[in-house]
Scaffold this active site. Structure first.
Site, PDB file in Angstrom:
ATOM      1  N   TYR A 277      -2.281  -0.310  10.319  1.00 53.62           N
ATOM      2  CA  TYR A 277      -2.890  -0.364   8.828  1.00 53.62           C
ATOM      3  C   TYR A 277      -1.501  -0.217   8.506  1.00 53.62           C
ATOM      4  O   TYR A 277      -0.723  -0.703   8.052  1.00 53.62           O
ATOM      5  CB  TYR A 277      -3.539   0.084   8.816  1.00 53.62           C
ATOM      6  CG  TYR A 277      -3.945  -0.012   7.011  1.00 53.62           C
ATOM      7  CD1 TYR A 277      -4.431  -1.209   6.082  1.00 53.62           C
ATOM      8  CD2 TYR A 277      -3.506   1.144   5.871  1.00 53.62           C
ATOM      9  CE1 TYR A 277      -4.472  -1.334   4.882  1.00 53.62           C
ATOM     10  CE2 TYR A 277      -3.899   0.211   4.334  1.00 53.62           C
ATOM     11  CZ  TYR A 277      -4.214  -0.634   4.157  1.00 53.62           C
ATOM     12  OH  TYR A 277      -4.053  -1.576   3.096  1.00 53.62           O
TER      13      TYR A 277
ATOM     14  N   SER B 258       0.431  -1.341  -0.365  1.00 53.20           N
ATOM     15  CA  SER B 258      -0.534   0.186   0.146  1.00 53.20           C
ATOM     16  C   SER B 258       0.640   0.932  -0.016  1.00 53.20           C
ATOM     17  O   SER B 258       1.999   1.101   0.159  1.00 53.20           O
ATOM     18  CB  SER B 258      -0.884  -0.063   1.146  1.00 53.20           C
ATOM     19  OG  SER B 258      -1.162   1.202   1.424  1.00 53.20           O
TER      20      SER B 258
HETATM   21  P1  NAI Z   1     -11.911  -4.761  -0.641  1.00 50.72           P
HETATM   22  O1  NAI Z   1     -12.074  -4.989  -0.038  1.00 50.72           O
HETATM   23  O2  NAI Z   1     -12.418  -5.028  -1.813  1.00 50.72           O
HETATM   24  O3  NAI Z   1     -10.962  -6.634  -0.845  1.00 50.72           O
HETATM   25  C1  NAI Z   1     -10.453  -6.800   0.279  1.00 50.72           C
HETATM   26  C2  NAI Z   1     -10.369  -8.441  -0.279  1.00 50.72           C
HETATM   27  O4  NAI Z   1      -9.828  -9.840   0.958  1.00 50.72           O
HETATM   28  C3  NAI Z   1     -11.695  -8.967   0.096  1.00 50.72           C
HETATM   29  O5  NAI Z   1     -12.021 -10.201  -0.684  1.00 50.72           O
HETATM   30  C4  NAI Z   1     -12.240  -9.953   1.299  1.00 50.72           C
HETATM   31  O6  NAI Z   1     -12.681 -10.788   1.744  1.00 50.72           O
HETATM   32  C5  NAI Z   1     -10.878 -10.234   1.636  1.00 50.72           C
HETATM   33  N1  NAI Z   1     -10.330 -10.704   2.973  1.00 50.72           N
HETATM   34  C6  NAI Z   1     -10.868  -9.748   4.044  1.00 50.72           C
HETATM   35  N2  NAI Z   1     -10.115 -10.468   4.690  1.00 50.72           N
HETATM   36  C7  NAI Z   1     -10.059 -11.499   4.644  1.00 50.72           C
HETATM   37  C8  NAI Z   1      -9.733 -13.078   5.161  1.00 50.72           C
HETATM   38  N3  NAI Z   1      -9.744 -12.773   7.136  1.00 50.72           N
HETATM   39  N4  NAI Z   1      -9.681 -14.518   4.723  1.00 50.72           N
HETATM   40  C9  NAI Z   1      -9.952 -14.159   3.025  1.00 50.72           C
HETATM   41  N5  NAI Z   1     -10.285 -12.772   2.549  1.00 50.72           N
HETATM   42  C10 NAI Z   1      -9.836 -11.973   3.477  1.00 50.72           C
HETATM   43  O7  NAI Z   1     -10.294  -4.056  -1.016  1.00 50.72           O
HETATM   44  P2  NAI Z   1      -9.279  -3.846  -1.897  1.00 50.72           P
HETATM   45  O8  NAI Z   1      -9.338  -2.467  -2.201  1.00 50.72           O
HETATM   46  O9  NAI Z   1      -9.903  -4.446  -3.076  1.00 50.72           O
HETATM   47  O10 NAI Z   1      -8.310  -4.532  -1.148  1.00 50.72           O
HETATM   48  C11 NAI Z   1      -6.802  -5.468  -2.066  1.00 50.72           C
HETATM   49  C12 NAI Z   1      -5.644  -4.972  -1.121  1.00 50.72           C
HETATM   50  O11 NAI Z   1      -6.008  -3.908  -1.647  1.00 50.72           O
HETATM   51  C13 NAI Z   1      -5.630  -5.058   0.478  1.00 50.72           C
HETATM   52  O12 NAI Z   1      -4.627  -5.862   0.702  1.00 50.72           O
HETATM   53  C14 NAI Z   1      -6.008  -3.682   0.829  1.00 50.72           C
HETATM   54  O13 NAI Z   1      -5.777  -3.300   1.650  1.00 50.72           O
HETATM   55  C15 NAI Z   1      -5.475  -3.602   0.028  1.00 50.72           C
HETATM   56  N6  NAI Z   1      -4.823  -1.898  -1.186  1.00 50.72           N
HETATM   57  C16 NAI Z   1      -5.904  -1.452  -1.358  1.00 50.72           C
HETATM   58  C17 NAI Z   1      -6.396   0.384  -1.471  1.00 50.72           C
HETATM   59  C18 NAI Z   1      -7.646   0.696  -1.597  1.00 50.72           C
HETATM   60  O14 NAI Z   1      -7.626   2.543  -2.056  1.00 50.72           O
HETATM   61  N7  NAI Z   1      -8.819   0.102  -2.446  1.00 50.72           N
HETATM   62  C19 NAI Z   1      -4.930   0.797  -1.378  1.00 50.72           C
HETATM   63  C20 NAI Z   1      -3.986   0.324  -0.787  1.00 50.72           C
HETATM   64  C21 NAI Z   1      -3.856  -0.832  -0.700  1.00 50.72           C
END
Ligand code: NAI
Length: 251
Positions: free
Chosen positions: A155, A142
């Site tokens: 985080y 991130s």
């Molecule tokens: P999102 O909330 O749409 O997706 C997150 C995913 O992780 C979901 O599919 C959720 O079910 C899964 N997840 C969470 N806890 C879990 C667990 N215990 N077991 C299995 N799956 C689990 O969010 P997004 O944005 O797609 O995030 C994906 C990655 O990108 C994350 O690591 C986030 O920290 C990172 N990220 C996102 C940013 C943003 O602005 N959206 C910015 C920087 C990094």
């Protein structure tokens, strides 16, 4: 095709960046193991993969639960007999509380999902890749991996740690054929920050407006960077931190 017949595990791939990556990987010929906690969303993602002419299956997995990760690795090996790519994408933003307000439970939830889970999964999968003599791991870090900010104490700490994990594992396992890199997304339009993006006066939105791209990113734009690092196009790239943030972190 860049990933023909490669077997890829993508955690958190039932929505957001993970799902976009899964669809991009499938279009490039990969067999994708869809990983998440929600069965309905997992089944729907696999349906989309099959409709697109791709191959994959859903493994219901809580990445914070070690037995669940064992089951994921076993199921993948039973289905395909190898693991070429691991994308550690699952993450939670959790609390934005500072040291005065954060509880140990809140800290543990964020650390276990964003940092300990990638550690545990790499611990199980790197030996498989080393035995194969090849493999690529992409950790979804991130903008909070390189600076403090709106993400909050837990985080920011977890994502900084994920960068350290990436670099050290790269040093330790690159010579055995395992390439390990990180992408550092900036603000991406997913459920994780959907609420923030609706508030124009929010500091994140103000900063987005000042950034070179002047907008939040789409999940697919991160997926394409993950594809690059996972593919042989990145054959000479080890331990890198690729910012995919529209220039959000350059000022
Ligand atoms: P999102 O909330 O749409 O997706 C997150 C995913 O992780 C979901 O599919 C959720 O079910 C899964 N997840 C969470 N806890 C879990 C667990 N215990 N077991 C299995 N799956 C689990 O969010 P997004 O944005 O797609 O995030 C994906 C990655 O990108 C994350 O690591 C986030 O920290 C990172 N990220 C996102 C940013 C943003 O602005 N959206 C910015 C920087 C990094």
């Amino acid at each position: 095709m860049k990933l023909e017949n490669k077997v890829a595990i993508i955690t958190g791939s039932t929505k957001g960046i993970g799902k976009a990556s899964a669809m991009i990987f499938v279009a490039e010929g990969a067999k994708v193991v869809v990983v998440g906690t929600n069965k309905e969303r997992g089944d729907a993602t696999v349906k989309e993969i099959l409709a697109a002419g791709g191959e994959g299956f859903f493994q219901q997995t809580d990445v914070t639960d070690e037995a669940s990760l064992d089951a994921l690795v076993n199921a993948t090996m039973e289905h395909y007999g190898r693991i070429d790519i691991l994308v550690n994408n699952a993450g939670v933003s959790g609390t934005t509380a500072n040291m005065n307000d954060i509880s140990s439970d809140e800290w543990n939830t964020v650390l276990s999902t964003n940092l300990t889970a990638p550690f545990m999964l790499c611990k199980k999968i790197i030996p498989v890749m080393e035995k194969q003599g090849s493999g690529a791991i992409v950790n979804v870090a991130s903008m909070a991996s390189t600076g403090a900010g709106r993400g909050g104490l837990a985080y920011t700490s977890a994502k900084h740690g994920l960068l350290g994990l990436t670099r050290q594992m790269s040093m330790d396992h690159g010579r055995n054929g395992v390439r390990i890199n990180a992408v550092l997304p900036g603000p991406i339009d997913t459920e994780m920050i959907a609420r923030v993006l609706t508030i124009p006066q929010h500091p994140v939105c103000m900063k987005i407006k000042m950034s070179p791209a002047t907008r939040a990113g789409a999940p697919e734009e991160v997926g394409k960077a993950i594809l690059f690092l996972a593919s042989d196009d990145a054959s000479f790239i080890h331990g890198a931190s690729l910012a995919v943030d529209g220039g959000y972190t350059i000022f």
